[in-house]
Design a protein around this motif. Structure first.
Motif, short mmCIF file in Angstrom:
data_model
loop_
_atom_site.label_atom_id
_atom_site.label_comp_id
_atom_site.label_asym_id
_atom_site.label_seq_id
_atom_site.Cartn_x
_atom_site.Cartn_y
_atom_site.Cartn_z
N ALA A 96 0.84 -1.20 0.00
CA ALA A 96 0.00 0.00 0.00
C ALA A 96 0.88 1.25 0.00
O ALA A 96 1.88 1.33 0.71
N ASP A 97 0.49 2.22 -0.80
CA ASP A 97 1.20 3.50 -0.80
C ASP A 97 0.68 4.41 0.31
O ASP A 97 1.43 5.23 0.86
N VAL A 98 -0.60 4.25 0.63
CA VAL A 98 -1.24 5.02 1.69
C VAL A 98 -2.08 4.06 2.53
O VAL A 98 -2.85 3.27 1.98
N VAL A 99 -1.94 4.14 3.85
CA VAL A 99 -2.82 3.41 4.75
C VAL A 99 -3.66 4.45 5.47
O VAL A 99 -3.15 5.23 6.29
N GLN A 100 -4.96 4.48 5.15
CA GLN A 100 -5.82 5.55 5.67
C GLN A 100 -6.45 5.20 7.02
O GLN A 100 -7.08 6.07 7.62
N SER A 101 -6.29 3.98 7.49
CA SER A 101 -7.09 3.50 8.61
C SER A 101 -6.27 3.16 9.86
O SER A 101 -6.52 2.16 10.52
N VAL A 102 -5.30 4.00 10.18
CA VAL A 102 -4.49 3.78 11.37
C VAL A 102 -5.24 4.38 12.57
O VAL A 102 -5.31 5.61 12.71
N GLU A 121 8.34 3.83 1.55
CA GLU A 121 7.83 4.91 2.39
C GLU A 121 6.31 4.92 2.25
O GLU A 121 5.79 5.07 1.14
N VAL A 122 5.61 4.72 3.35
CA VAL A 122 4.17 4.60 3.34
C VAL A 122 3.54 5.79 4.06
O VAL A 122 3.91 6.09 5.21
N THR A 123 2.62 6.46 3.40
CA THR A 123 1.89 7.55 4.03
C THR A 123 0.75 6.98 4.86
O THR A 123 0.02 6.11 4.39
N CYS A 124 0.61 7.46 6.08
CA CYS A 124 -0.43 6.96 6.97
C CYS A 124 -1.34 8.10 7.43
O CYS A 124 -0.86 9.20 7.72
N LEU A 125 -2.63 7.80 7.49
CA LEU A 125 -3.61 8.74 8.02
C LEU A 125 -4.17 8.19 9.31
O LEU A 125 -4.34 6.98 9.46
N VAL A 126 -4.47 9.07 10.24
CA VAL A 126 -5.12 8.66 11.49
C VAL A 126 -6.62 8.62 11.25
O VAL A 126 -7.23 9.64 10.90
N GLN A 127 -7.22 7.44 11.44
CA GLN A 127 -8.67 7.34 11.31
C GLN A 127 -9.32 7.84 12.59
O GLN A 127 -9.00 7.38 13.68
N LEU A 160 7.50 5.48 7.67
CA LEU A 160 6.14 6.02 7.63
C LEU A 160 6.17 7.54 7.56
O LEU A 160 7.06 8.19 8.11
N VAL A 161 5.16 8.09 6.90
CA VAL A 161 4.98 9.54 6.81
C VAL A 161 3.56 9.86 7.27
O VAL A 161 2.60 9.24 6.82
N LEU A 162 3.43 10.81 8.17
CA LEU A 162 2.11 11.22 8.63
C LEU A 162 1.46 12.12 7.59
O LEU A 162 1.95 13.21 7.30
N GLY A 163 0.34 11.64 7.03
CA GLY A 163 -0.32 12.40 5.97
C GLY A 163 -1.43 13.31 6.46
O GLY A 163 -1.68 14.36 5.89
N GLY A 164 -2.14 12.88 7.53
CA GLY A 164 -3.28 13.65 8.00
C GLY A 164 -4.30 12.75 8.65
O GLY A 164 -3.94 11.83 9.39
N VAL A 165 -5.58 13.00 8.35
CA VAL A 165 -6.66 12.27 9.03
C VAL A 165 -7.67 11.73 8.02
O VAL A 165 -7.78 12.20 6.89
#
Length: 232
Positions: A96-102, A121-127, A160-165
């Motif tokens: 996955a390039d982005v994991v939106q459901s952390v 490098e995976v971008t992660c969003l805080v759900q 990991l990179v923090l992308g947002g929410v």
């Protein structure tokens, strides 16, 4: 009508909705990104969508998401948008390039390990859980009070990179107040992490409300791909 024509028409209709919502909200269309959620649909649909200009697709189950990416020849950005189990997080981070459901700190170590071991490098969003605690329906998400801890863990993790929410509007309720709460959570997050600018909100039924609340990414499946058999 063949499948490509069907997808092309549906995409055009969704594009008109997004453009109208941006115009109504006084926003630039270029500030809002469409993620087409292709869960339960075949890799052939993903290839057709790529040919129609789609750049981002979303999946919600492992290993279906991994297998579909391997079957697809298109160069796309793959978003994992479903609930994530700790024992599968490392595997998801390998493709996955982005994991939106952390939604909890416990996931971060496994995601980091999977990303680092595969040199990615995976971008992660805080759900974020937007439900009223008094009427919680069991959806996933960190409470607004817990978001900073999850965000800090992501930001500090290797690979990991923090992308947002990200958030899903509560079932059966007006999405506008919930998305307004998400916008407030996102604004507070940017106080500590200015580059975490992604706000993923809005699906087929409520994308207009999400655009009005400042969403940068919309997760649209049914309106693009059509109804799917519940027995699939």
């Amino acid at each position: 009508m063949d499948r490509r024509d069907e997808l092309e028409q549906n995409l055009a209709a969704v594009e008109r909705r997004i453009t109208a919502a941006c115009d109504d909200a006084g926003r630039s269309r270029s500030d809002v990104h469409l993620v087409v959620v292709t869960k339960t649909y075949p890799a052939s649909d993903v290839d057709l969508l790529a040919g129609l200009g789609v750049t981002d697709v979303g999946e919600n189950r492992h290993p279906e998401a991994r297998d579909k990416r391997e079957q697809t020849g298109a160069d796309l950005r793959w978003h994992f948008v479903g609930g994530l189990q700790s024992n599968k997080a490392a595997a998801v981070a390998r493709y996955a390039d982005v994991v939106q459901s952390v939604d909890r700190v416990k996931l971060v170590g496994a995601l980091s390990r999977g990303a680092a071991e595969s040199g990615r490098e995976v971008t992660c969003l805080v759900q974020v859980d937007l439900d009223d605690p008094a009427s919680h329906d069991g959806r996933s998400g960190a409470t607004p009070a817990d978001v900073p801890a999850v965000a800090d863990a992501i930001a500090a993790a290797e690979g990991l990179v923090l992308g947002g929410v990200m958030a899903v509007a509560p079932l059966g309720a007006d999405p506008a107040p919930a998305f307004a709460r998400l916008a407030e959570v996102a604004e507070r997050l940017r106080d500590d992490h200015p580059d975490a600018t992604t706000v993923s909100a809005g699906m087929s039924g409520d994308l207009e409300a999400a655009v009005h609340a400042g969403a940068t990414h919309l997760r649209v499946g049914r309106s693009v791909l059509g109804e799917r058999s519940t027995t699939h």
